[in-house]
Design a protein around this motif. Structure first.
Motif, mmCIF file in Angstrom:
data_model
loop_
_atom_site.group_PDB
_atom_site.id
_atom_site.type_symbol
_atom_site.label_atom_id
_atom_site.label_comp_id
_atom_site.label_asym_id
_atom_site.label_seq_id
_atom_site.Cartn_x
_atom_site.Cartn_y
_atom_site.Cartn_z
ATOM 1 N N ARG A 112 0.833 -1.201 0.000
ATOM 2 C CA ARG A 112 0.000 0.000 0.000
ATOM 3 C C ARG A 112 0.870 1.253 0.000
ATOM 4 N NH1 ARG A 112 -4.397 -0.393 4.105
ATOM 5 N NH2 ARG A 112 -2.906 0.440 5.578
ATOM 6 N N GLU A 136 -7.495 12.810 1.493
ATOM 7 C CA GLU A 136 -8.852 12.366 1.143
ATOM 8 C C GLU A 136 -8.841 11.698 -0.231
ATOM 9 O OE1 GLU A 136 -8.220 15.324 2.407
ATOM 10 O OE2 GLU A 136 -9.890 16.141 3.584
ATOM 11 N N LYS A 137 -8.220 12.359 -1.183
ATOM 12 C CA LYS A 137 -8.200 11.825 -2.546
ATOM 13 C C LYS A 137 -7.459 10.499 -2.611
ATOM 14 C CE LYS A 137 -8.780 15.820 -5.546
ATOM 15 N NZ LYS A 137 -7.948 16.943 -6.025
ATOM 16 N N ALA A 189 -7.110 8.403 -0.205
ATOM 17 C CA ALA A 189 -7.954 7.413 0.462
ATOM 18 C C ALA A 189 -9.059 6.909 -0.466
ATOM 19 C CB ALA A 189 -8.554 8.008 1.734
ATOM 20 N N SER A 190 -9.666 7.843 -1.210
ATOM 21 C CA SER A 190 -10.770 7.408 -2.073
ATOM 22 C C SER A 190 -10.235 6.580 -3.244
ATOM 23 C CB SER A 190 -11.595 8.611 -2.548
ATOM 24 O OG SER A 190 -10.972 9.233 -3.645
ATOM 25 N N MET A 191 -9.044 6.919 -3.750
ATOM 26 C CA MET A 191 -8.472 6.123 -4.841
ATOM 27 C C MET A 191 -8.143 4.704 -4.385
ATOM 28 S SD MET A 191 -6.055 8.970 -6.660
ATOM 29 C CE MET A 191 -5.424 8.056 -8.065
ATOM 30 N N LEU A 192 -7.754 4.590 -3.130
ATOM 31 C CA LEU A 192 -7.383 3.260 -2.611
ATOM 32 C C LEU A 192 -8.572 2.560 -1.937
ATOM 33 C CD1 LEU A 192 -3.878 4.097 -1.096
ATOM 34 C CD2 LEU A 192 -4.337 2.737 -3.140
ATOM 35 N N GLU A 193 -9.695 3.276 -1.885
ATOM 36 C CA GLU A 193 -10.896 2.732 -1.243
ATOM 37 C C GLU A 193 -10.662 2.309 0.198
ATOM 38 O OE1 GLU A 193 -12.220 -0.183 -4.061
ATOM 39 O OE2 GLU A 193 -13.067 1.332 -5.394
ATOM 40 N N VAL A 194 -10.001 3.174 0.942
ATOM 41 C CA VAL A 194 -9.829 2.965 2.388
ATOM 42 C C VAL A 194 -10.185 4.277 3.089
ATOM 43 C CG1 VAL A 194 -7.996 1.231 2.148
ATOM 44 C CG2 VAL A 194 -7.386 3.660 2.329
ATOM 45 N N THR A 195 -10.231 4.231 4.427
ATOM 46 C CA THR A 195 -10.537 5.467 5.151
ATOM 47 C C THR A 195 -9.259 6.271 5.370
ATOM 48 O OG1 THR A 195 -10.119 4.484 7.300
ATOM 49 C CG2 THR A 195 -12.353 4.268 6.434
ATOM 50 N N ARG A 196 -9.430 7.560 5.658
ATOM 51 C CA ARG A 196 -8.260 8.401 5.938
ATOM 52 C C ARG A 196 -7.507 7.890 7.159
ATOM 53 N NH1 ARG A 196 -9.674 14.466 6.647
ATOM 54 N NH2 ARG A 196 -7.434 14.656 6.959
ATOM 55 N N THR A 228 -7.126 4.868 8.123
ATOM 56 C CA THR A 228 -6.292 3.719 7.727
ATOM 57 C C THR A 228 -4.968 4.198 7.128
ATOM 58 O OG1 THR A 228 -8.340 2.606 7.162
ATOM 59 C CG2 THR A 228 -6.301 1.577 6.371
#
Lengths: 212, 212
Positions: A9, A26-27, A29-36, A38
């Motif tokens: 990761r 944020e971006k 996190a959304s690209m990796l589909e996890v929470t901030r 994490t």
């Protein structure tokens, strides 16, 4: 100082930042589909290791630091005095033949030549071989006649780094350098011969660092 | 892989764990007079870099890993094929004199000798010098008579590590190794000469790693 093996990761994050800097957590996190949350430890590791730069309200930047960057800072502090060997020294009057015998007995690649106790020349296997095929009468000719003479000699100091010695050795295509201390004698700079640092010493350091 | 310069607090944590392992994060926090939350990123870094081991409900242990430990894992993966030089090869019939001339023209320390296209011997500056002072008629004697002959030759493979090459070079006090590929010819193992790896190549790698 220590080293870190990055996780998949973390490597993915490096790629993303490299391609889309500046980018917010944020971006990423959304690209990796996890929470901030994490991502937080990963981003901490990457920022502290100098791979990423973080600027408040802007996002993350890729610093492009090389992986060996900080390692090299540590290695640069290793000094010639900790890795050098004893110097093998003859006087200018020594015959080429006797100097070659010394070279074999001491099993070194280069011999230093002293005059009045100070460095006056350097002679290597290559120089000896040249004078051998050149038909020099090895029993009669003194090393003073075939050696490389000051000031055409490269030297290095005790407190210089092994890295600097290695660079000098490579750049000038020599096998070793005399380690010297400068002294002023009757207004003239003289070089006291303290040691010898060669490609063998550098190779030894390389092996030691790897085995550590 | 990357490297990290630890902060003062991280170094202090290492000391504490080394002296009082196993120790909980609460205890470390109270000794340093900070909150557990403050310590969390430090402990994450130290655990991920392998300096500390964490066991749930027990606490932190000092793993005692050396600082160059993981660096060396990376360096061990650097293969001979990426650092080697071209081999300089003569046939067994070449005169010692001509071989010495080749040695100077190519500016190498060791020449490889081939018979029917495969490695049969190795001859170094030291060997040439020995035969020169031994009074060998250099124009008449072929290198096949003065070289070190198989099987008394060390070799290394393309896929071996530069570290293994460096260790062989140091342990056997040679300047370089032929890089070879094994082939079976008429039921006999033959060595195809692919390259040459020397103390110079190792020194070059050392400098490259430091400059990276």
């Amino acid at each position: 100082m220590s080293t870190i093996e990055f996780s998949k990761r973390q490597k993915k994050i490096m790629e993303i930042v490299q391609q889309s800097e500046p980018i917010t957590s944020e971006k990423i996190a959304s690209m990796l589909e996890v929470t901030r949350a994490t991502l937080r430890p990963d981003l901490a590791i990457l920022t502290m290791s100098g791979i990423l730069d973080a600027r408040p309200k802007v996002g993350y930047f890729y610093s492009g630091k090389s992986q060996f960057n900080l390692f090299s800072e540590e290695v640069k502090r290793i000094k010639v005095e900790t890795m050098m060997s004893l110097p093998i020294v003859v006087t200018e009057e020594t015959s080429v033949y006797d100097a070659i015998v010394t070279l074999f007995l001491e099993d070194v690649g280069t011999i230093f030549v002293a005059s009045k106790g100070y460095l006056s020349g350097v002679i290597s296997r290559k120089d000896f071989l040249k004078s051998a095929i050149g038909g020099t009468d090895m029993n009669k000719v003194p090393v003073g006649m075939v050696m490389t003479r000051r000031p055409n000699i490269l030297t290095i100091g005790l407190k210089d780094s092994v890295l600097d010695a290695a660079i000098k050795i490579l750049d000038h295509e020599v096998d070793s350098l005399p380690v010297v201390e400068r002294e002023i004698v009757e207004g003239k700079e003289q070089l006291k011969i303290i040691g010898r640092i060669s490609k063998s010493n550098v190779t030894k350091l390389f092996v030691e660092l790897c085995k550590a």
